[in-house]
Scaffold this active site. Structure first.
Site, short mmCIF file in Angstrom:
data_model
loop_
_atom_site.label_atom_id
_atom_site.label_comp_id
_atom_site.label_asym_id
_atom_site.label_seq_id
_atom_site.Cartn_x
_atom_site.Cartn_y
_atom_site.Cartn_z
N ASP A 170 18.27 57.31 -38.47
CA ASP A 170 18.38 56.70 -39.79
C ASP A 170 18.96 57.66 -40.82
O ASP A 170 18.37 58.71 -41.12
CB ASP A 170 16.99 56.22 -40.24
CG ASP A 170 17.03 55.48 -41.56
OD1 ASP A 170 17.96 54.67 -41.76
OD2 ASP A 170 16.15 55.71 -42.40
N LYS B 118 9.28 51.58 -36.74
CA LYS B 118 9.87 52.23 -37.90
C LYS B 118 8.84 53.11 -38.61
O LYS B 118 7.70 53.25 -38.15
CB LYS B 118 10.44 51.16 -38.84
CG LYS B 118 11.42 50.21 -38.14
CD LYS B 118 12.10 49.27 -39.07
CE LYS B 118 13.26 49.94 -39.75
NZ LYS B 118 14.10 49.00 -40.52
N LYS C 275 19.32 41.15 -41.06
CA LYS C 275 19.67 40.84 -42.44
C LYS C 275 20.56 39.61 -42.47
O LYS C 275 21.78 39.68 -42.65
CB LYS C 275 20.34 42.05 -43.10
CG LYS C 275 19.40 43.24 -43.20
CD LYS C 275 20.10 44.47 -43.74
CE LYS C 275 19.16 45.67 -43.79
NZ LYS C 275 19.81 46.90 -44.27
N ARG D 128 31.58 18.98 -47.51
CA ARG D 128 31.04 20.26 -47.97
C ARG D 128 30.13 20.92 -46.94
O ARG D 128 30.23 22.13 -46.71
CB ARG D 128 30.28 20.04 -49.29
CG ARG D 128 29.61 21.27 -49.87
CD ARG D 128 30.46 22.53 -49.81
NE ARG D 128 31.80 22.35 -50.33
CZ ARG D 128 32.83 23.11 -50.01
NH1 ARG D 128 32.69 24.11 -49.14
NH2 ARG D 128 34.02 22.88 -50.53
N GLU E 178 12.62 54.44 -34.71
CA GLU E 178 13.46 54.94 -35.80
C GLU E 178 12.99 56.33 -36.18
O GLU E 178 11.79 56.55 -36.40
CB GLU E 178 13.36 54.00 -37.00
CG GLU E 178 14.18 54.46 -38.19
CD GLU E 178 13.91 53.62 -39.42
OE1 GLU E 178 14.84 52.93 -39.87
OE2 GLU E 178 12.77 53.65 -39.93
#
Length: 276
Positions: free
Chosen positions: A215, A165, A133, A98, A194
């Site tokens: 963005d 950002k 992510k 597994r 950004e």
């Protein structure tokens, strides 16, 4: 970039610790001297990735299981293809099944999705980038799979490149101030900003950011941004980009497109390990 052996070792150590724990009580039902053979086969088409992690699983389980691969990372596979033949004591072979498949299926799924997206923009000069992510603890492995599939890596983490950002800009006061602080604190490290409008784009260009992330710009806004930039900075499109819009975004002339979907929305490739 191929992960270091130390990274693969650590990934597998964590996987075996959570799966095997104090011992595989099901495998203990099998006589200790029982030998077995198994093969890994593909149930669907894709791009294989994760061989080093499979090998490391069986190495950490004693190294008595021999794995003979009939493919390598980056190769395309079809339905029913035999990918590897395993032989050795039955207990560690089944204990490692597994964990080995989890790595191979996950990373092959990412490589396969990355290959698919790369094909959608074939011929365009744009580069498709991953994001942060990723699954906690598996970023290096997942970013490696993205590269195996034909896409490219964005920054590895918060330490190797600036990405200023919206909240950074608010906390610093404005774009110019944030970029100035970045230059002063870490000379030589790339600075990306950004922006959410063409007005902010001009401010980022005036601040001499090396790369500017656009963005959630519309296609028309992306084309306007490319024209306004005039090559003064690299442009990266991000946000709300899907398979159906990817090619149109690429054709606007941006240098990069970042896609969280490469790692966040990936479905594991369907692979199986069966005893012979």
């Amino acid at each position: 970039m191929r992960p270091s052996p130390q990274t693969v070792t650590a990934d597998v150590e964590r996987a075996l610790a959570e799966d095997v724990g104090s011992g595989d009580i099901s495998a203990a039902l099998i006589p200790a001297d029982s030998m077995a053979q198994a093969h890994i086969i593909s149930r669907e088409r894709g791009v294989i990735c994760g061989i080093a992690w499979v090998d490391e699983v069986f190495r950490q389980l004693g190294g008595s299981v021999y794995v003979k691969w009939q493919t390598r990372d980056g190769e395309r596979i079809g339905v029913g293809d035999e990918l590897a033949l395993l032989s050795g004591p039955a207990r560690p072979l089944l204990t490692g099944e597994r964990s080995a498949l989890n790595f191979l299926q996950l990373l092959s799924g990412i490589a396969s999705r990355s290959f698919h997206y790369a094909q959608l923009v074939a011929g365009a000069r744009v580069k498709l980038l991953d994001t942060r992510k990723t699954l906690p603890g598996l970023r290096v492995a997942q970013k490696y799979a993205v590269a195996v599939g034909g896409c490219h890596n964005h920054r590895q983490g918060l330490y190797d490149a600036f990405l200023i950002k919206e909240n950074h800009i608010r906390a610093c006061g404005d774009i110019a101030e944030a970029v100035q602080r970045a230059r002063a604190s870490s000379p030589g490290i790339p600075v990306e900003v950004e922006v959410e409008s063409l007005n902010q784009l001009e401010k980022a260009l005036d601040a001499a950011a090396e790369r500017i992330m656009l963005d959630n710009f519309s296609l028309a806004e992306l084309r306007s941004a490319v024209a306004a930039c005039g090559g003064r900075a690299e442009l990266e499109a991000s946000g709300g980009i899907t398979e159906s819009t990817l090619r149109e975004v690429a054709d606007t002339g941006v240098d990069y497109i970042s896609l969280g979907a490469l790692t966040k929305h990936t479905q594991a490739l369907d692979l199986s390990m069966l005893l012979l």
